[in-house]
Design a protein around this motif. Sequence first.
Motif, PDB file in Angstrom:
ATOM      1  N   TYR A   3       0.836  -1.203   0.000  1.00  0.00           N
ATOM      2  CA  TYR A   3       0.000   0.000   0.000  1.00  0.00           C
ATOM      3  C   TYR A   3       0.874   1.259   0.000  1.00  0.00           C
ATOM      4  O   TYR A   3       0.669   2.170  -0.806  1.00  0.00           O
ATOM      5  CB  TYR A   3      -0.935  -0.005   1.215  1.00  0.00           C
ATOM      6  CG  TYR A   3      -1.626   1.309   1.449  1.00  0.00           C
ATOM      7  CD1 TYR A   3      -2.715   1.680   0.666  1.00  0.00           C
ATOM      8  CD2 TYR A   3      -1.197   2.179   2.434  1.00  0.00           C
ATOM      9  CE1 TYR A   3      -3.353   2.892   0.869  1.00  0.00           C
ATOM     10  CE2 TYR A   3      -1.829   3.389   2.644  1.00  0.00           C
ATOM     11  CZ  TYR A   3      -2.900   3.745   1.862  1.00  0.00           C
ATOM     12  OH  TYR A   3      -3.530   4.942   2.061  1.00  0.00           O
ATOM     13  N   TYR A   4       1.847   1.304   0.884  1.00  0.00           N
ATOM     14  CA  TYR A   4       2.694   2.491   0.971  1.00  0.00           C
ATOM     15  C   TYR A   4       3.593   2.639  -0.250  1.00  0.00           C
ATOM     16  O   TYR A   4       3.851   3.767  -0.708  1.00  0.00           O
ATOM     17  CB  TYR A   4       3.509   2.483   2.259  1.00  0.00           C
ATOM     18  CG  TYR A   4       2.669   2.881   3.446  1.00  0.00           C
ATOM     19  CD1 TYR A   4       2.194   4.176   3.588  1.00  0.00           C
ATOM     20  CD2 TYR A   4       2.300   1.950   4.402  1.00  0.00           C
ATOM     21  CE1 TYR A   4       1.394   4.544   4.655  1.00  0.00           C
ATOM     22  CE2 TYR A   4       1.501   2.299   5.468  1.00  0.00           C
ATOM     23  CZ  TYR A   4       1.047   3.605   5.585  1.00  0.00           C
ATOM     24  OH  TYR A   4       0.249   3.961   6.644  1.00  0.00           O
TER      25      TYR A   4
ATOM     26  N   ALA B   3       2.760   1.792  -3.279  1.00  0.00           N
ATOM     27  CA  ALA B   3       1.873   2.325  -4.309  1.00  0.00           C
ATOM     28  C   ALA B   3       1.662   3.820  -4.119  1.00  0.00           C
ATOM     29  O   ALA B   3       1.661   4.589  -5.097  1.00  0.00           O
ATOM     30  CB  ALA B   3       0.531   1.588  -4.283  1.00  0.00           C
ATOM     31  N   ARG B   4       1.512   4.260  -2.888  1.00  0.00           N
ATOM     32  CA  ARG B   4       1.347   5.696  -2.601  1.00  0.00           C
ATOM     33  C   ARG B   4       2.595   6.473  -2.990  1.00  0.00           C
ATOM     34  O   ARG B   4       2.512   7.556  -3.575  1.00  0.00           O
ATOM     35  CB  ARG B   4       1.054   5.925  -1.115  1.00  0.00           C
ATOM     36  CG  ARG B   4      -0.234   5.358  -0.572  1.00  0.00           C
ATOM     37  CD  ARG B   4      -1.427   6.290  -0.688  1.00  0.00           C
ATOM     38  NE  ARG B   4      -1.188   7.667  -0.370  1.00  0.00           N
ATOM     39  CZ  ARG B   4      -1.453   8.254   0.807  1.00  0.00           C
ATOM     40  NH1 ARG B   4      -1.964   7.555   1.793  1.00  0.00           N
ATOM     41  NH2 ARG B   4      -1.223   9.536   0.986  1.00  0.00           N
TER      42      ARG B   4
ATOM     43  N   ARG C   2       4.882   5.588  -5.240  1.00  0.00           N
ATOM     44  CA  ARG C   2       4.977   5.597  -6.703  1.00  0.00           C
ATOM     45  C   ARG C   2       4.023   6.624  -7.309  1.00  0.00           C
ATOM     46  O   ARG C   2       4.357   7.316  -8.265  1.00  0.00           O
ATOM     47  CB  ARG C   2       4.688   4.201  -7.253  1.00  0.00           C
ATOM     48  CG  ARG C   2       5.809   3.232  -7.001  1.00  0.00           C
ATOM     49  CD  ARG C   2       5.527   1.875  -7.637  1.00  0.00           C
ATOM     50  NE  ARG C   2       6.581   0.951  -7.325  1.00  0.00           N
ATOM     51  CZ  ARG C   2       6.433  -0.172  -6.641  1.00  0.00           C
ATOM     52  NH1 ARG C   2       5.237  -0.546  -6.223  1.00  0.00           N
ATOM     53  NH2 ARG C   2       7.458  -0.942  -6.388  1.00  0.00           N
ATOM     54  N   GLN C   3       2.834   6.720  -6.726  1.00  0.00           N
ATOM     55  CA  GLN C   3       1.845   7.678  -7.218  1.00  0.00           C
ATOM     56  C   GLN C   3       2.368   9.105  -7.041  1.00  0.00           C
ATOM     57  O   GLN C   3       2.279   9.927  -7.950  1.00  0.00           O
ATOM     58  CB  GLN C   3       0.531   7.477  -6.460  1.00  0.00           C
ATOM     59  CG  GLN C   3      -0.602   8.337  -6.923  1.00  0.00           C
ATOM     60  CD  GLN C   3      -1.854   8.085  -6.103  1.00  0.00           C
ATOM     61  OE1 GLN C   3      -1.774   7.814  -4.902  1.00  0.00           O
ATOM     62  NE2 GLN C   3      -3.008   8.163  -6.739  1.00  0.00           N
ATOM     63  N   GLN C   4       2.928   9.396  -5.902  1.00  0.00           N
ATOM     64  CA  GLN C   4       3.458  10.741  -5.647  1.00  0.00           C
ATOM     65  C   GLN C   4       4.655  11.041  -6.553  1.00  0.00           C
ATOM     66  O   GLN C   4       4.798  12.153  -7.059  1.00  0.00           O
ATOM     67  CB  GLN C   4       3.839  10.886  -4.180  1.00  0.00           C
ATOM     68  CG  GLN C   4       2.642  10.925  -3.262  1.00  0.00           C
ATOM     69  CD  GLN C   4       3.024  10.952  -1.804  1.00  0.00           C
ATOM     70  OE1 GLN C   4       4.198  10.882  -1.449  1.00  0.00           O
ATOM     71  NE2 GLN C   4       2.039  11.044  -0.936  1.00  0.00           N
TER      72      GLN C   4
ATOM     73  N   SER D 229       5.200   9.766  -9.534  1.00  0.00           N
ATOM     74  CA  SER D 229       4.737   9.961 -10.903  1.00  0.00           C
ATOM     75  C   SER D 229       4.126  11.366 -11.070  1.00  0.00           C
ATOM     76  O   SER D 229       4.286  11.997 -12.111  1.00  0.00           O
ATOM     77  CB  SER D 229       3.733   8.884 -11.309  1.00  0.00           C
ATOM     78  OG  SER D 229       2.539   9.011 -10.579  1.00  0.00           O
ATOM     79  N   ARG D 230       3.449  11.863 -10.067  1.00  0.00           N
ATOM     80  CA  ARG D 230       2.903  13.234 -10.116  1.00  0.00           C
ATOM     81  C   ARG D 230       4.042  14.250 -10.172  1.00  0.00           C
ATOM     82  O   ARG D 230       3.978  15.226 -10.889  1.00  0.00           O
ATOM     83  CB  ARG D 230       2.033  13.513  -8.905  1.00  0.00           C
ATOM     84  CG  ARG D 230       0.703  12.848  -8.939  1.00  0.00           C
ATOM     85  CD  ARG D 230      -0.115  13.229  -7.736  1.00  0.00           C
ATOM     86  NE  ARG D 230      -1.289  12.399  -7.607  1.00  0.00           N
ATOM     87  CZ  ARG D 230      -1.945  12.176  -6.488  1.00  0.00           C
ATOM     88  NH1 ARG D 230      -1.521  12.731  -5.365  1.00  0.00           N
ATOM     89  NH2 ARG D 230      -2.991  11.406  -6.474  1.00  0.00           N
ATOM     90  N   HIS D 231       5.075  14.007  -9.402  1.00  0.00           N
ATOM     91  CA  HIS D 231       6.205  14.912  -9.347  1.00  0.00           C
ATOM     92  C   HIS D 231       6.960  14.920 -10.681  1.00  0.00           C
ATOM     93  O   HIS D 231       7.391  15.967 -11.152  1.00  0.00           O
ATOM     94  CB  HIS D 231       7.150  14.526  -8.205  1.00  0.00           C
ATOM     95  CG  HIS D 231       8.317  15.431  -8.055  1.00  0.00           C
ATOM     96  ND1 HIS D 231       8.188  16.725  -7.627  1.00  0.00           N
ATOM     97  CD2 HIS D 231       9.639  15.215  -8.286  1.00  0.00           C
ATOM     98  CE1 HIS D 231       9.390  17.281  -7.591  1.00  0.00           C
ATOM     99  NE2 HIS D 231      10.285  16.380  -7.995  1.00  0.00           N
TER     100      HIS D 231
END
Length: 88
Positions: free
Chosen positions: A73-74, A76-77, A79-81, A83-85
């Motif tokens: 879970y962490y 994935a979070r 990686r999501q952050q 990718s946004r950056h």
Amino acid sequence: MEHLVRIVNEADRQALAWLCQQAGDARVERAARQLGQTSKPFVSALYRYLGVRRPAMQPAASDQAADRSVGDYYLARIRQQLSRHAAR
């Protein structure tokens, strides 16, 4: 014996059983009563008080799955952050 000690999970229960085998029930009970004058002591406190090193214990299969899912879970979070950056 468990009524004198704070047992949080199955690993604590196993650790207490091992400690009783190594140090003896009477010695562990005396230590628990000495430490638990205001509240139940943790198993780790008994180990320190008695000067015994806690053995490495294998986690239960259900614990391993829970730990992995939390880590996934962490990750994935993160990686999501990232990718946004990178998209900026």
